[in-house]
Design a protein around this motif. Structure first.
Motif, mmCIF file in Angstrom:
data_model
loop_
_atom_site.group_PDB
_atom_site.id
_atom_site.type_symbol
_atom_site.label_atom_id
_atom_site.label_comp_id
_atom_site.label_asym_id
_atom_site.label_seq_id
_atom_site.Cartn_x
_atom_site.Cartn_y
_atom_site.Cartn_z
ATOM 1 N N LEU A 164 0.822 -1.207 0.000
ATOM 2 C CA LEU A 164 0.000 0.000 0.000
ATOM 3 C C LEU A 164 0.859 1.261 0.000
ATOM 4 C CD1 LEU A 164 -2.810 -1.078 2.495
ATOM 5 C CD2 LEU A 164 -2.972 -0.889 0.010
ATOM 6 N N PHE A 165 1.949 1.246 0.777
ATOM 7 C CA PHE A 165 2.812 2.438 0.826
ATOM 8 C C PHE A 165 3.453 2.696 -0.535
ATOM 9 C CE2 PHE A 165 6.768 4.729 1.379
ATOM 10 C CZ PHE A 165 6.388 5.759 2.226
ATOM 11 N N LEU A 166 3.975 1.644 -1.167
ATOM 12 C CA LEU A 166 4.603 1.821 -2.479
ATOM 13 C C LEU A 166 3.592 2.306 -3.510
ATOM 14 C CD1 LEU A 166 6.917 -1.336 -2.639
ATOM 15 C CD2 LEU A 166 7.594 1.022 -2.193
ATOM 16 N N ALA A 167 2.383 1.727 -3.489
ATOM 17 C CA ALA A 167 1.360 2.118 -4.460
ATOM 18 C C ALA A 167 0.903 3.552 -4.242
ATOM 19 C CB ALA A 167 0.162 1.168 -4.363
ATOM 20 N N VAL A 168 0.602 3.900 -2.992
ATOM 21 C CA VAL A 168 0.085 5.247 -2.694
ATOM 22 C C VAL A 168 1.159 6.313 -2.895
ATOM 23 C CG1 VAL A 168 -0.814 6.733 -0.852
ATOM 24 C CG2 VAL A 168 -1.683 4.405 -1.116
ATOM 25 N N SER A 169 2.382 6.039 -2.449
ATOM 26 C CA SER A 169 3.446 7.037 -2.590
ATOM 27 C C SER A 169 3.774 7.275 -4.064
ATOM 28 C CB SER A 169 4.706 6.605 -1.828
ATOM 29 O OG SER A 169 5.213 5.379 -2.321
ATOM 30 N N PHE A 170 3.820 6.219 -4.873
ATOM 31 C CA PHE A 170 4.132 6.406 -6.289
ATOM 32 C C PHE A 170 2.989 7.084 -7.021
ATOM 33 C CE2 PHE A 170 5.621 5.168 -10.553
ATOM 34 C CZ PHE A 170 6.959 5.489 -10.408
ATOM 35 N N ALA A 171 1.744 6.770 -6.630
ATOM 36 C CA ALA A 171 0.597 7.447 -7.237
ATOM 37 C C ALA A 171 0.600 8.931 -6.871
ATOM 38 C CB ALA A 171 -0.702 6.789 -6.780
ATOM 39 N N GLY A 172 0.907 9.240 -5.612
ATOM 40 C CA GLY A 172 0.997 10.637 -5.186
ATOM 41 C C GLY A 172 2.117 11.371 -5.898
ATOM 42 N N TYR A 173 3.241 10.695 -6.068
ATOM 43 C CA TYR A 173 4.378 11.268 -6.793
ATOM 44 C C TYR A 173 3.979 11.602 -8.231
ATOM 45 C CZ TYR A 173 9.071 11.364 -8.928
ATOM 46 O OH TYR A 173 10.212 11.704 -9.619
ATOM 47 N N GLY A 174 3.304 10.638 -8.878
ATOM 48 C CA GLY A 174 2.856 10.868 -10.249
ATOM 49 C C GLY A 174 1.842 11.988 -10.353
ATOM 50 N N TYR A 175 0.935 12.064 -9.369
ATOM 51 C CA TYR A 175 -0.089 13.114 -9.371
ATOM 52 C C TYR A 175 0.557 14.501 -9.308
ATOM 53 C CZ TYR A 175 -3.519 16.334 -7.378
ATOM 54 O OH TYR A 175 -4.292 17.425 -7.127
ATOM 55 N N LEU A 176 1.515 14.676 -8.388
ATOM 56 C CA LEU A 176 2.169 15.980 -8.245
ATOM 57 C C LEU A 176 2.963 16.343 -9.492
ATOM 58 C CD1 LEU A 176 3.424 15.759 -4.545
ATOM 59 C CD2 LEU A 176 1.566 17.181 -5.424
ATOM 60 N N LYS A 177 3.641 15.362 -10.074
ATOM 61 C CA LYS A 177 4.461 15.633 -11.257
ATOM 62 C C LYS A 177 3.589 15.993 -12.465
ATOM 63 C CE LYS A 177 8.491 14.268 -11.627
ATOM 64 N NZ LYS A 177 9.909 14.605 -11.390
ATOM 65 N N LYS A 178 2.396 15.391 -12.551
ATOM 66 C CA LYS A 178 1.538 15.616 -13.716
ATOM 67 C C LYS A 178 0.715 16.894 -13.596
ATOM 68 C CE LYS A 178 0.980 10.763 -15.068
ATOM 69 N NZ LYS A 178 1.476 10.875 -16.444
ATOM 70 N N THR A 179 0.287 17.224 -12.363
ATOM 71 C CA THR A 179 -0.665 18.326 -12.209
ATOM 72 C C THR A 179 -0.025 19.647 -11.781
ATOM 73 O OG1 THR A 179 -1.123 17.663 -9.910
ATOM 74 C CG2 THR A 179 -2.545 16.752 -11.630
ATOM 75 N N LEU A 180 1.057 19.587 -11.017
ATOM 76 C CA LEU A 180 1.644 20.815 -10.479
ATOM 77 C C LEU A 180 2.979 21.187 -11.109
ATOM 78 C CD1 LEU A 180 0.904 20.401 -6.652
ATOM 79 C CD2 LEU A 180 -0.471 21.539 -8.398
ATOM 80 N N LEU A 181 3.541 20.294 -11.913
ATOM 81 C CA LEU A 181 4.863 20.551 -12.486
ATOM 82 C C LEU A 181 4.822 20.501 -14.006
ATOM 83 C CD1 LEU A 181 7.331 18.556 -10.209
ATOM 84 C CD2 LEU A 181 7.282 21.024 -10.527
ATOM 85 N N ARG A 182 5.586 21.382 -14.614
ATOM 86 C CA ARG A 182 5.827 21.309 -16.055
ATOM 87 C C ARG A 182 7.340 21.272 -16.249
ATOM 88 N NH1 ARG A 182 1.458 20.167 -15.582
ATOM 89 N NH2 ARG A 182 -0.453 20.921 -16.576
ATOM 90 N N VAL A 183 7.938 20.245 -15.673
ATOM 91 C CA VAL A 183 9.393 20.112 -15.675
ATOM 92 C C VAL A 183 9.760 18.797 -16.340
ATOM 93 C CG1 VAL A 183 11.461 19.927 -14.224
ATOM 94 C CG2 VAL A 183 9.610 21.468 -13.547
ATOM 95 N N GLU A 184 10.762 18.826 -17.222
ATOM 96 C CA GLU A 184 11.216 17.608 -17.889
ATOM 97 C C GLU A 184 11.849 16.649 -16.886
ATOM 98 O OE1 GLU A 184 10.726 16.725 -21.023
ATOM 99 O OE2 GLU A 184 9.614 18.573 -21.380
ATOM 100 N N ALA A 185 11.891 15.373 -17.253
ATOM 101 C CA ALA A 185 12.334 14.329 -16.330
ATOM 102 C C ALA A 185 13.755 14.545 -15.834
ATOM 103 C CB ALA A 185 12.224 12.965 -17.005
ATOM 104 N N LEU A 186 14.670 14.933 -16.720
ATOM 105 C CA LEU A 186 16.075 15.066 -16.342
ATOM 106 C C LEU A 186 16.268 16.177 -15.323
ATOM 107 C CD1 LEU A 186 18.815 13.796 -16.984
ATOM 108 C CD2 LEU A 186 19.142 15.543 -18.741
ATOM 109 N N GLU A 187 15.681 17.350 -15.604
ATOM 110 C CA GLU A 187 15.824 18.474 -14.674
ATOM 111 C C GLU A 187 15.111 18.180 -13.353
ATOM 112 O OE1 GLU A 187 14.699 19.024 -17.915
ATOM 113 O OE2 GLU A 187 16.710 19.540 -18.606
#
Length: 309
Positions: A164-187
């Motif tokens: 559950l921790f791995l699933a929720v933390s990775f989903a939260g990570y993806g949510y923040l990266k997709k909705t609040l960030l417009r930054v390329e993967a490398l940077e």
């Protein structure tokens, strides 16, 4: 006509290369359980510290080599992006730590269960935080996942908190990266490991002063494996990013199951982790849910592609 044919051929070639690149990145992530298992004698905090340190050096080299310094400086000047990346760094750092600990303590099956659950947790994240609505197949798929976790808890007597921790933390990570960030993967990765690295370096200096570090103790293989945690972190991400830009979302969604499938196979067939009745039923429920979810996603994308531009 020949120009159109040439363009279609090039797109197919790009898609094929992209699929192999993304697939290669996913397989590397799946095989990483064998890699970190070789470091079972090293404390997880020390592995995480080395992972951040060597990743930082490698990503910095990639930024310079690919000429991304201007893009990186733009990110470093963006206070909102920096604040969000500090949060994502904390999330992904904790995700890495729990993953490493689970692998090194012989709980690879629970990590694979977590990454099987992750797509369904991402759907729930969209419902709870973005107001999205579930289709009927998605409701059934989510219900099966919940039933699987509930059965696991009742049958084995404990909550699968690692999964559950791995699933929720990775989903939260993806949510923040997709909705609040417009930054390329490398940077983005550079800033994230830049946030984690000072704590890692401080920890490495502290344990070295106390004589507790496993690094530079005369075991050349351990030293090499710790240094190579940098490429093991960075290379799959770069392959994934390259591939994701060139293939359809449905293909990418199917390829992501290579990670938990690979680690599941390694856990059972290589390390002989017991797959009891309770775990088997749980995985079957999750797999049924994922099959329904994947088919629904494929059907929806097909319908969208039929619509006029």
């Amino acid at each position: 006509m020949s120009d159109i044919s040439h363009t279609e051929t090039e797109l197919r070639r790009q898609a094929t290369v992209g699929a192999f690149a993304a697939g290669g990145g996913y397989v590397m992530w799946g095989l990483s359980v064998m890699y970190y298992r070789q470091l079972a004698h090293v404390p997880p905090f020390e592995i995480l510290a080395h992972r951040a340190l060597w990743s930082l050096l490698l990503v910095a080299g990639c930024v310079w080599f690919f000429g991304r310094r201007a893009q990186l400086l733009a990110v470093l000047r963006d206070r909102r992006a920096l604040a969000t990346l500090c949060i994502t760094a904390t999330i992904i750092g904790s995700n890495w730590l729990v993953f490493i600990w689970a692998v090194n303590t012989g709980r690879i099956l629970e990590t694979s269960l977590g990454y099987f659950i992750n797509p369904l947790v991402s759907v729930l994240t969209g419902v709870l935080l973005l107001g999205e609505r579930l289709s009927r197949p998605q409701m059934v798929a989510t219900a099966l996942a919940v039933a699987g976790v509930a059965y696991f808890t009742l049958a084995l007597g404990f909550v699968p908190w690692i999964s559950l921790f791995l699933a929720v933390s990775f989903a939260g990570y993806g949510y923040l990266k997709k909705t609040l960030l417009r930054v390329e993967a490398l940077e983005g990765l550079f800033v994230e490991v830049l946030v984690i690295a000072p704590f890692g370096i401080g920890y490495l200096v502290w344990i070295a002063g106390r004589g507790g570090s496993e690094f530079m103790r005369g075991d050349a293989l351990t030293d090499l494996l710790l240094v190579l945690t940098g490429p093991m972190t960075t290379v799959p991400l770069l392959l994934f990013t390259y591939g994701a830009q060139r293939i359809r979302l449905t293909t990418l969604g199917l390829l992501q199951y290579l990670v938990p499938t690979t680690s599941f196979s390694i856990a059972v067939w290589v390390y002989g982790e017991p797959l009891g009745h309770g775990q088997f039923v749980t995985f079957c429920l999750i797999w049924m849910g994922l099959a329904i979810f994947t088919f629904d996603s494929w059907r929806r994308e097909r319908e969208l592609r039929r619509l006029p531009a």
